[in-house]
Design a protein around this motif. Structure first.
Motif, short mmCIF file in Angstrom:
data_model
loop_
_atom_site.label_atom_id
_atom_site.label_comp_id
_atom_site.label_asym_id
_atom_site.label_seq_id
_atom_site.Cartn_x
_atom_site.Cartn_y
_atom_site.Cartn_z
N PHE A 114 0.84 -1.20 0.00
CA PHE A 114 0.00 0.00 0.00
C PHE A 114 0.87 1.25 0.00
O PHE A 114 0.66 2.18 -0.79
CB PHE A 114 -0.93 0.00 1.21
N ARG A 115 1.88 1.27 0.86
CA ARG A 115 2.77 2.43 0.97
C ARG A 115 3.52 2.69 -0.34
O ARG A 115 3.63 3.83 -0.79
CB ARG A 115 3.76 2.23 2.11
N LEU A 116 4.01 1.63 -0.97
CA LEU A 116 4.79 1.78 -2.19
C LEU A 116 3.94 2.10 -3.42
O LEU A 116 4.47 2.48 -4.45
CB LEU A 116 5.60 0.51 -2.45
N SER A 117 2.62 1.93 -3.31
CA SER A 117 1.75 2.22 -4.46
C SER A 117 0.98 3.53 -4.29
O SER A 117 -0.16 3.65 -4.70
CB SER A 117 0.80 1.04 -4.71
N GLN A 118 1.65 4.50 -3.68
CA GLN A 118 1.08 5.84 -3.51
C GLN A 118 1.86 6.85 -4.34
O GLN A 118 3.08 6.77 -4.46
CB GLN A 118 1.12 6.26 -2.03
N ASN A 119 1.15 7.81 -4.91
CA ASN A 119 1.78 8.92 -5.63
C ASN A 119 1.99 10.06 -4.63
O ASN A 119 1.08 10.83 -4.39
CB ASN A 119 0.89 9.40 -6.78
N CYS A 155 -0.10 5.36 -12.98
CA CYS A 155 -1.50 5.17 -12.57
C CYS A 155 -1.73 5.82 -11.21
O CYS A 155 -0.80 6.24 -10.54
CB CYS A 155 -1.88 3.70 -12.58
N ARG A 156 -2.98 5.85 -10.83
CA ARG A 156 -3.36 6.50 -9.57
C ARG A 156 -2.84 5.72 -8.37
O ARG A 156 -2.42 4.58 -8.48
CB ARG A 156 -4.88 6.65 -9.50
N SER A 157 -2.94 6.34 -7.21
CA SER A 157 -2.56 5.68 -5.97
C SER A 157 -3.56 4.58 -5.62
O SER A 157 -4.75 4.67 -5.97
CB SER A 157 -2.55 6.69 -4.81
N THR A 158 -3.09 3.57 -4.94
CA THR A 158 -3.97 2.51 -4.44
C THR A 158 -4.84 3.11 -3.33
O THR A 158 -4.36 3.89 -2.51
CB THR A 158 -3.13 1.34 -3.90
N SER A 159 -6.13 2.76 -3.33
CA SER A 159 -7.05 3.35 -2.36
C SER A 159 -8.14 2.36 -1.96
O SER A 159 -8.18 1.22 -2.43
CB SER A 159 -7.67 4.62 -2.96
N VAL A 160 -9.04 2.81 -1.11
CA VAL A 160 -10.14 1.98 -0.61
C VAL A 160 -10.92 1.40 -1.78
O VAL A 160 -11.24 2.09 -2.74
CB VAL A 160 -11.07 2.82 0.30
N GLY A 161 -11.19 0.09 -1.71
CA GLY A 161 -11.94 -0.59 -2.76
C GLY A 161 -11.05 -1.36 -3.72
O GLY A 161 -11.53 -2.19 -4.49
N PRO A 212 -11.23 1.18 4.71
CA PRO A 212 -10.95 2.51 5.27
C PRO A 212 -9.83 2.47 6.32
O PRO A 212 -9.05 3.41 6.42
CB PRO A 212 -12.27 2.94 5.87
N ILE A 213 -9.77 1.39 7.07
CA ILE A 213 -8.67 1.18 8.01
C ILE A 213 -8.17 -0.24 7.83
O ILE A 213 -8.87 -1.20 8.13
CB ILE A 213 -9.12 1.39 9.48
N GLY A 214 -7.00 -0.40 7.26
CA GLY A 214 -6.41 -1.72 7.09
C GLY A 214 -6.90 -2.45 5.85
O GLY A 214 -7.30 -1.84 4.85
#
Length: 116
Positions: A43-48, A72-78, A94-96
């Motif tokens: 998750f951390r490494l797939s953020q812009n 591509c966009r950052s990884t997010s909820v869903g 939303p958390i974890g």
């Protein structure tokens, strides 16, 4: 060490009422000792943050995969994270992260686009 395949839910923002449709966007190799650490790292490494996490045509040693439409966009909820070594899918919550017992293993050998 764990490999985490990242799948973005392409309907998450455009049409949230539509069933999830996932696009494979990269595989992240982690040096994590546990699945939880691997998910956090992926998750951390797939953020812009300062730069695109998946620059066009570049595999930086951590992120691999010949996936189109980069950056591509950052990884997010869903979105979906598939842990290769355990054959488990986790939804970004939303958390974890939440284990998805209904689609465990469905992304193994997944093509560019995956509908579940």
């Amino acid at each position: 060490m764990y490999h985490v395949e990242v799948f973005h839910n392409i309907h998450a923002f455009e049409r949230p009422a539509v069933a999830p449709f996932y696009a494979a966007v990269g595989t992240i190799q982690t040096d994590a000792a546990t699945v939880e650490e691997a998910l956090d790292m992926a998750f951390r490494l797939s953020q812009n943050i300062d730069t695109a996490w998946r620059p066009a045509g570049i595999a930086n040693g951590t992120v691999t995969g010949p996936y189109p439409r980069t950056p591509c966009r950052s990884t997010s909820v869903g979105d979906l994270l598939y842990v290769v070594e355990t054959n488990e899918n986790y939804h970004v919550s939303p958390i974890g992260f939440t284990l998805d017992v209904d689609t465990v293993g469905d992304t193994t050998g997944a093509p560019e686009w995956c509908a579940f």
